[in-house]
Design an enzyme around this catalytic site. Structure first.
Site, PDB file in Angstrom:
ATOM      1  N   HIS A  92       0.562  -1.135  -0.146  1.00  0.00           N
ATOM      2  CA  HIS A  92       0.141  -0.071   0.088  1.00  0.00           C
ATOM      3  C   HIS A  92       0.918   1.203  -0.125  1.00  0.00           C
ATOM      4  O   HIS A  92       1.775   1.456   0.861  1.00  0.00           O
ATOM      5  CB  HIS A  92      -0.851  -0.094   1.147  1.00  0.00           C
ATOM      6  CG  HIS A  92      -1.713   1.310   1.468  1.00  0.00           C
ATOM      7  ND1 HIS A  92      -2.401   1.501   0.399  1.00  0.00           N
ATOM      8  CD2 HIS A  92      -1.738   2.087   2.388  1.00  0.00           C
ATOM      9  CE1 HIS A  92      -3.334   2.704   1.040  1.00  0.00           C
ATOM     10  NE2 HIS A  92      -2.752   3.121   1.959  1.00  0.00           N
ATOM     11  N   ASN A 220      -5.842  18.056 -11.965  1.00  0.00           N
ATOM     12  CA  ASN A 220      -6.426  18.036 -10.748  1.00  0.00           C
ATOM     13  C   ASN A 220      -7.061  19.159 -10.372  1.00  0.00           C
ATOM     14  O   ASN A 220      -8.517  19.337 -10.793  1.00  0.00           O
ATOM     15  CB  ASN A 220      -5.741  17.563  -9.598  1.00  0.00           C
ATOM     16  CG  ASN A 220      -5.035  16.000  -9.938  1.00  0.00           C
ATOM     17  OD1 ASN A 220      -5.837  15.483 -10.265  1.00  0.00           O
ATOM     18  ND2 ASN A 220      -3.869  15.655  -9.386  1.00  0.00           N
TER      19      ASN A 220
HETATM   20  O1  0FX Z   1      -2.185   2.487  -7.865  1.00  0.00           O
HETATM   21  P1  0FX Z   1      -2.328   3.944  -7.419  1.00  0.00           P
HETATM   22  O2  0FX Z   1      -0.983   4.385  -7.042  1.00  0.00           O
HETATM   23  O3  0FX Z   1      -2.796   3.782  -5.983  1.00  0.00           O
HETATM   24  C1  0FX Z   1      -4.249   3.789  -5.758  1.00  0.00           C
HETATM   25  C2  0FX Z   1      -4.430   4.029  -4.359  1.00  0.00           C
HETATM   26  O4  0FX Z   1      -4.111   5.510  -4.021  1.00  0.00           O
HETATM   27  C3  0FX Z   1      -4.342   2.928  -3.334  1.00  0.00           C
HETATM   28  O5  0FX Z   1      -4.624   3.125  -2.142  1.00  0.00           O
HETATM   29  C4  0FX Z   1      -4.877   1.647  -3.641  1.00  0.00           C
HETATM   30  N1  0FX Z   1      -4.091   0.661  -3.056  1.00  0.00           N
HETATM   31  C5  0FX Z   1      -4.428   1.444  -5.227  1.00  0.00           C
HETATM   32  C6  0FX Z   1      -5.215   0.166  -5.702  1.00  0.00           C
HETATM   33  O6  0FX Z   1      -4.833   2.610  -6.372  1.00  0.00           O
HETATM   34  O7  0FX Z   1      -3.172   4.963  -8.296  1.00  0.00           O
HETATM   35  P2  0FX Z   1      -2.939   5.556  -9.467  1.00  0.00           P
HETATM   36  O8  0FX Z   1      -1.891   4.931 -10.537  1.00  0.00           O
HETATM   37  O9  0FX Z   1      -4.388   5.655 -10.248  1.00  0.00           O
HETATM   38  O10 0FX Z   1      -2.372   7.105  -9.227  1.00  0.00           O
HETATM   39  C7  0FX Z   1      -1.106   7.225  -8.878  1.00  0.00           C
HETATM   40  C8  0FX Z   1      -1.069   8.906  -8.145  1.00  0.00           C
HETATM   41  O11 0FX Z   1      -1.373   9.630  -9.274  1.00  0.00           O
HETATM   42  C9  0FX Z   1      -2.001   9.248  -7.305  1.00  0.00           C
HETATM   43  O12 0FX Z   1      -1.578   8.586  -5.840  1.00  0.00           O
HETATM   44  C10 0FX Z   1      -2.225  10.333  -7.346  1.00  0.00           C
HETATM   45  C11 0FX Z   1      -1.879  10.838  -9.045  1.00  0.00           C
HETATM   46  N2  0FX Z   1      -3.226  10.778  -9.602  1.00  0.00           N
HETATM   47  C12 0FX Z   1      -3.803   9.998 -10.358  1.00  0.00           C
HETATM   48  C13 0FX Z   1      -5.058  10.070 -11.073  1.00  0.00           C
HETATM   49  C14 0FX Z   1      -5.913   8.830 -11.593  1.00  0.00           C
HETATM   50  C15 0FX Z   1      -3.740  12.242  -9.807  1.00  0.00           C
HETATM   51  O13 0FX Z   1      -3.363  13.335  -9.191  1.00  0.00           O
HETATM   52  N3  0FX Z   1      -4.957  12.523 -10.395  1.00  0.00           N
HETATM   53  C16 0FX Z   1      -5.582  11.452 -11.082  1.00  0.00           C
HETATM   54  O14 0FX Z   1      -6.658  11.769 -11.545  1.00  0.00           O
END
Ligand code: 0FX
Length: 241
Positions: A92, A220
């Protein structure tokens, strides 16, 4: 032993596969992603090294085929019977119990809460269960969500490299969570994105809010202009050399 790895994160998947290549383990690994993960579907299709799966539609035959389940940023909730009847381990991107759930570092930056990485045994609640290993990351005053998230991913892989063998052999001492902490959902993040231009705040709060929301290439935080068009806002921070 047979291990089922479920992930929706390409960085983590590629680095984990690389880890297995560098340090072969005495186990067989199968990889899955969520059926609705279109990016993975385009990249991997139905076969190859990765297969799509909808966990809540699986029966005993699937679950009993594995000795261990590992979630490497899997975007599906593990069904209750999966976590109660089998060993499931979650990697996590947050320092449990602080900011369990969605985008932990975003809420950590905004609310001055601890940021880091946790590997834990899963139970029926989200990002919840006895802690196996964790590492806190100190936040620099010039770091955005993206900056610290990159360090979080690297730290997750460091912890996995240090403890993969322990995970596979069950060589660990689970520690109860010190408290229930707090949890954020996707809706909480979405609600943060629209800026209320009339809301009073200190410069410090504004800077922390904007750096929590700055994560290229994502757009964002935003406000609406006079024509009703969204204007996206981010921040650039640079520490003197
Ligand atoms: O895979 P992941 O890093 O993590 C998310 C959850 O935060 C986590 O708690 C959970 N266990 C996992 C299954 O899903 O998420 P990501 O690849 O969608 O996003 C990574 C980072 O990118 C995020 O921490 C913040 C940023 N982000 C992402 C999206 C989709 C943004 O700033 N805006 C967005 O719209």
């Amino acid at each position: 032993m047979k291990v089922c790895v479920i992930t929706d994160n390409l960085y983590i998947y590629e680095h984990f596969v690389d880890l297995l290549r560098r340090k072969p383990q005495d186990a067989e690994f199968d990889f899955y992603y969520a059926t609705w993960n279109h990016a993975f579907r385009e990249k991997f299709g139905e076969n190859g090294g990765m297969r799509p799966i909808k966990l809540r539609e699986q029966g005993d035959e699937f679950f009993n085929a594995y000795d261990l389940f590992i979630s490497l940023h899997c975007k599906q909730l593990f069904p209750d019977r999966m976590v109660t009847e089998h060993t499931c381990i979650n990697v996590h991107p947050g320092l449990n119990p602080y900011n369990r759930g969605w985008f932990p570092q975003v809420f950590g930056i905004m609310n001055h809460m601890p940021i880091g990485v946790t590997i834990h045994l899963m139970d029926t609640e989200l990002d919840h269960g006895p802690i196996l290993w964790q590492r806190e990351l100190k936040l620099g005053a010039d770091e955005t969500s993206k900056d610290v998230y990159e360090r979080i991913l690297a730290t997750e892989m460091e912890l996995m490299e240090e403890h993969l063998e322990d995970i596979l052999t069950g060589n660990y001492t689970p520690m109860p969570m010190p408290s229930e902490g707090n949890i954020n959902y996707k809706q909480d993040f979405d609600a943060l994105c629209e800026i209320d231009r009339d809301k009073p705040a200190t410069y410090g709060e504004v800077i922390d809010f904007l750096r929590a929301m700055t994560h290229q290439p994502y757009k964002n935080a935003y406000f609406y202009d006079a024509d009703g068009k969204k204007v996206y806002v981010g921040i650039e921070l640079e520490k003197e050399q």
